[in-house]
Scaffold this motif. Structure first.
Motif, PDB file in Angstrom:
ATOM      1  N   LEU A  24       0.859  -1.176   0.000  1.00 11.91           N
ATOM      2  CA  LEU A  24       0.000   0.000   0.000  1.00 11.91           C
ATOM      3  C   LEU A  24       0.897   1.229   0.000  1.00 11.91           C
ATOM      4  O   LEU A  24       1.825   1.323   0.792  1.00 11.91           O
ATOM      5  CB  LEU A  24      -0.888  -0.019   1.243  1.00 11.91           C
ATOM      6  N   GLY A  25       0.643   2.155  -0.911  1.00 11.66           N
ATOM      7  CA  GLY A  25       1.499   3.330  -0.990  1.00 11.66           C
ATOM      8  C   GLY A  25       0.735   4.579  -1.334  1.00 11.66           C
ATOM      9  O   GLY A  25      -0.405   4.520  -1.796  1.00 11.66           O
ATOM     10  N   CYS A  26       1.375   5.719  -1.082  1.00 11.56           N
ATOM     11  CA  CYS A  26       0.747   6.998  -1.400  1.00 11.56           C
ATOM     12  C   CYS A  26       1.811   8.063  -1.610  1.00 11.56           C
ATOM     13  O   CYS A  26       2.994   7.845  -1.394  1.00 11.56           O
ATOM     14  CB  CYS A  26      -0.223   7.412  -0.300  1.00 11.56           C
ATOM     15  N   GLU A  27       1.349   9.211  -2.036  1.00 10.61           N
ATOM     16  CA  GLU A  27       2.177  10.400  -2.187  1.00 10.61           C
ATOM     17  C   GLU A  27       1.977  11.215  -0.911  1.00 10.61           C
ATOM     18  O   GLU A  27       0.871  11.688  -0.649  1.00 10.61           O
ATOM     19  CB  GLU A  27       1.687  11.155  -3.428  1.00 10.61           C
ATOM     20  N   PRO A  28       2.999  11.370  -0.074  1.00 10.55           N
ATOM     21  CA  PRO A  28       2.818  11.990   1.245  1.00 10.55           C
ATOM     22  C   PRO A  28       2.761  13.512   1.203  1.00 10.55           C
ATOM     23  O   PRO A  28       3.727  14.193   1.521  1.00 10.55           O
ATOM     24  CB  PRO A  28       4.037  11.509   2.021  1.00 10.55           C
ATOM     25  N   ILE A  45      -0.066  -4.395   6.959  1.00 10.48           N
ATOM     26  CA  ILE A  45      -0.010  -4.232   5.512  1.00 10.48           C
ATOM     27  C   ILE A  45       1.212  -3.364   5.209  1.00 10.48           C
ATOM     28  O   ILE A  45       1.335  -2.276   5.761  1.00 10.48           O
ATOM     29  CB  ILE A  45      -1.291  -3.544   4.977  1.00 10.48           C
ATOM     30  N   PRO A  46       2.124  -3.821   4.359  1.00 11.40           N
ATOM     31  CA  PRO A  46       3.296  -2.999   4.033  1.00 11.40           C
ATOM     32  C   PRO A  46       2.871  -1.649   3.458  1.00 11.40           C
ATOM     33  O   PRO A  46       2.005  -1.579   2.587  1.00 11.40           O
ATOM     34  CB  PRO A  46       4.040  -3.823   2.982  1.00 11.40           C
ATOM     35  N   PHE A  47       3.480  -0.566   3.956  1.00  9.50           N
ATOM     36  CA  PHE A  47       3.115   0.785   3.534  1.00  9.50           C
ATOM     37  C   PHE A  47       4.366   1.532   3.088  1.00  9.50           C
ATOM     38  O   PHE A  47       5.388   1.501   3.782  1.00  9.50           O
ATOM     39  CB  PHE A  47       2.441   1.543   4.683  1.00  9.50           C
ATOM     40  N   VAL A  48       4.287   2.194   1.933  1.00  7.62           N
ATOM     41  CA  VAL A  48       5.416   2.952   1.394  1.00  7.62           C
ATOM     42  C   VAL A  48       4.938   4.319   0.903  1.00  7.62           C
ATOM     43  O   VAL A  48       3.730   4.541   0.727  1.00  7.62           O
ATOM     44  CB  VAL A  48       6.100   2.198   0.236  1.00  7.62           C
ATOM     45  N   VAL A  49       5.882   5.216   0.695  1.00  3.23           N
ATOM     46  CA  VAL A  49       5.563   6.542   0.162  1.00  3.23           C
ATOM     47  C   VAL A  49       6.419   6.803  -1.080  1.00  3.23           C
ATOM     48  O   VAL A  49       7.514   6.268  -1.231  1.00  3.23           O
ATOM     49  CB  VAL A  49       5.802   7.658   1.204  1.00  3.23           C
ATOM     50  N   VAL A  50       5.873   7.632  -1.961  1.00  8.94           N
ATOM     51  CA  VAL A  50       6.554   8.014  -3.186  1.00  8.94           C
ATOM     52  C   VAL A  50       6.748   9.524  -3.160  1.00  8.94           C
ATOM     53  O   VAL A  50       5.815  10.272  -2.844  1.00  8.94           O
ATOM     54  CB  VAL A  50       5.719   7.596  -4.423  1.00  8.94           C
ATOM     55  N   VAL A  76       0.356   6.557 -11.802  1.00  5.06           N
ATOM     56  CA  VAL A  76       1.789   6.850 -11.735  1.00  5.06           C
ATOM     57  C   VAL A  76       2.374   6.339 -10.421  1.00  5.06           C
ATOM     58  O   VAL A  76       3.455   5.737 -10.404  1.00  5.06           O
ATOM     59  CB  VAL A  76       2.049   8.365 -11.912  1.00  5.06           C
ATOM     60  N   ILE A  77       1.676   6.556  -9.305  1.00  6.67           N
ATOM     61  CA  ILE A  77       2.160   6.084  -8.007  1.00  6.67           C
ATOM     62  C   ILE A  77       2.255   4.556  -7.993  1.00  6.67           C
ATOM     63  O   ILE A  77       3.255   3.994  -7.532  1.00  6.67           O
ATOM     64  CB  ILE A  77       1.252   6.610  -6.873  1.00  6.67           C
ATOM     65  N   ALA A  78       1.248   3.882  -8.527  1.00  5.37           N
ATOM     66  CA  ALA A  78       1.280   2.413  -8.588  1.00  5.37           C
ATOM     67  C   ALA A  78       2.439   1.929  -9.452  1.00  5.37           C
ATOM     68  O   ALA A  78       3.128   0.958  -9.097  1.00  5.37           O
ATOM     69  CB  ALA A  78      -0.046   1.887  -9.132  1.00  5.37           C
ATOM     70  N   GLN A  79       2.684   2.602 -10.552  1.00  2.14           N
ATOM     71  CA  GLN A  79       3.782   2.225 -11.444  1.00  2.14           C
ATOM     72  C   GLN A  79       5.133   2.399 -10.746  1.00  2.14           C
ATOM     73  O   GLN A  79       6.011   1.537 -10.850  1.00  2.14           O
ATOM     74  CB  GLN A  79       3.721   3.086 -12.713  1.00  2.14           C
ATOM     75  N   MET A  80       5.285   3.502 -10.011  1.00  8.04           N
ATOM     76  CA  MET A  80       6.541   3.752  -9.305  1.00  8.04           C
ATOM     77  C   MET A  80       6.770   2.725  -8.198  1.00  8.04           C
ATOM     78  O   MET A  80       7.893   2.262  -7.995  1.00  8.04           O
ATOM     79  CB  MET A  80       6.547   5.172  -8.746  1.00  8.04           C
ATOM     80  N   ILE A  81       5.711   2.346  -7.500  1.00  8.79           N
ATOM     81  CA  ILE A  81       5.839   1.334  -6.449  1.00  8.79           C
ATOM     82  C   ILE A  81       6.202  -0.012  -7.068  1.00  8.79           C
ATOM     83  O   ILE A  81       7.068  -0.720  -6.564  1.00  8.79           O
ATOM     84  CB  ILE A  81       4.545   1.260  -5.617  1.00  8.79           C
ATOM     85  N   TYR A  86      10.347   3.816  -4.231  1.00  6.91           N
ATOM     86  CA  TYR A  86       9.593   4.274  -3.073  1.00  6.91           C
ATOM     87  C   TYR A  86      10.478   4.268  -1.842  1.00  6.91           C
ATOM     88  O   TYR A  86      11.599   3.768  -1.876  1.00  6.91           O
ATOM     89  CB  TYR A  86       8.347   3.414  -2.844  1.00  6.91           C
ATOM     90  N   ALA A  87       9.952   4.819  -0.761  1.00  2.00           N
ATOM     91  CA  ALA A  87      10.652   4.810   0.528  1.00  2.00           C
ATOM     92  C   ALA A  87       9.698   4.279   1.593  1.00  2.00           C
ATOM     93  O   ALA A  87       8.485   4.475   1.504  1.00  2.00           O
ATOM     94  CB  ALA A  87      11.112   6.215   0.898  1.00  2.00           C
ATOM     95  N   VAL A  88      10.258   3.625   2.578  1.00  2.00           N
ATOM     96  CA  VAL A  88       9.458   3.141   3.710  1.00  2.00           C
ATOM     97  C   VAL A  88       9.527   4.220   4.790  1.00  2.00           C
ATOM     98  O   VAL A  88      10.611   4.565   5.245  1.00  2.00           O
ATOM     99  CB  VAL A  88      10.001   1.801   4.240  1.00  2.00           C
ATOM    100  N   PRO A  89       8.368   4.794   5.165  1.00  2.00           N
ATOM    101  CA  PRO A  89       8.392   5.879   6.158  1.00  2.00           C
ATOM    102  C   PRO A  89       8.728   5.382   7.563  1.00  2.00           C
ATOM    103  O   PRO A  89       8.433   4.247   7.922  1.00  2.00           O
ATOM    104  CB  PRO A  89       6.965   6.434   6.111  1.00  2.00           C
TER     105      PRO A  89
END
Length: 111
Positions: A24-28, A45-50, A76-81, A86-89
């Motif tokens: 699971l990821g997002c743009e912070p 659930i693994p969580f990352v930020v772009v 775009v965010i899904a493609q980058m993940i 991405y980075a893990v916050p």
């Protein structure tokens, strides 16, 4: 898209837990992503930020247009993940989370 409500988060986590490998990821941008990050951590659930700057650049590369739409951003965010960009916050807990909040309140009072 999910509405920002607890029932929507529960629906999302139900859909995620049915899959075998999900990130699971997002743009912070702003502070809104913190709630989602802590919720994802609680549900394991693994969580990352772009990085928002990278999202903007990637959108321009894809279709030579800086137009901003939720659908385009999500793609775009899904493609980058998927590509591993991405980075893990680092999420604070306990006394460290309280210190962060206290510092924020102190800064507001000083201004």
């Amino acid at each position: 898209m999910f509405k920002p409500q607890i029932s929507s988060l529960q629906e999302c986590s139900y859909l995620v837990l049915k899959k075998t490998h999900v990130i699971l990821g997002c743009e912070p941008t702003g502070h809104y992503w913190f709630n989602l990050a802590y919720y994802a951590r609680a549900k394991e659930i693994p969580f990352v930020v772009v990085n928002p700057m990278y999202v903007k650049k990637a959108k321009e590369l894809d279709d030579n247009s800086p137009a901003k739409t939720d659908t385009k951003d999500a793609y775009v965010i899904a493609q980058m993940i998927k590509d591993g960009r991405y980075a893990v916050p680092s999420l604070q807990e306990g006394v460290y989370a309280e210190l962060r909040e206290d510092l924020k309140i102190r800064d507001q009072l000083v201004q």
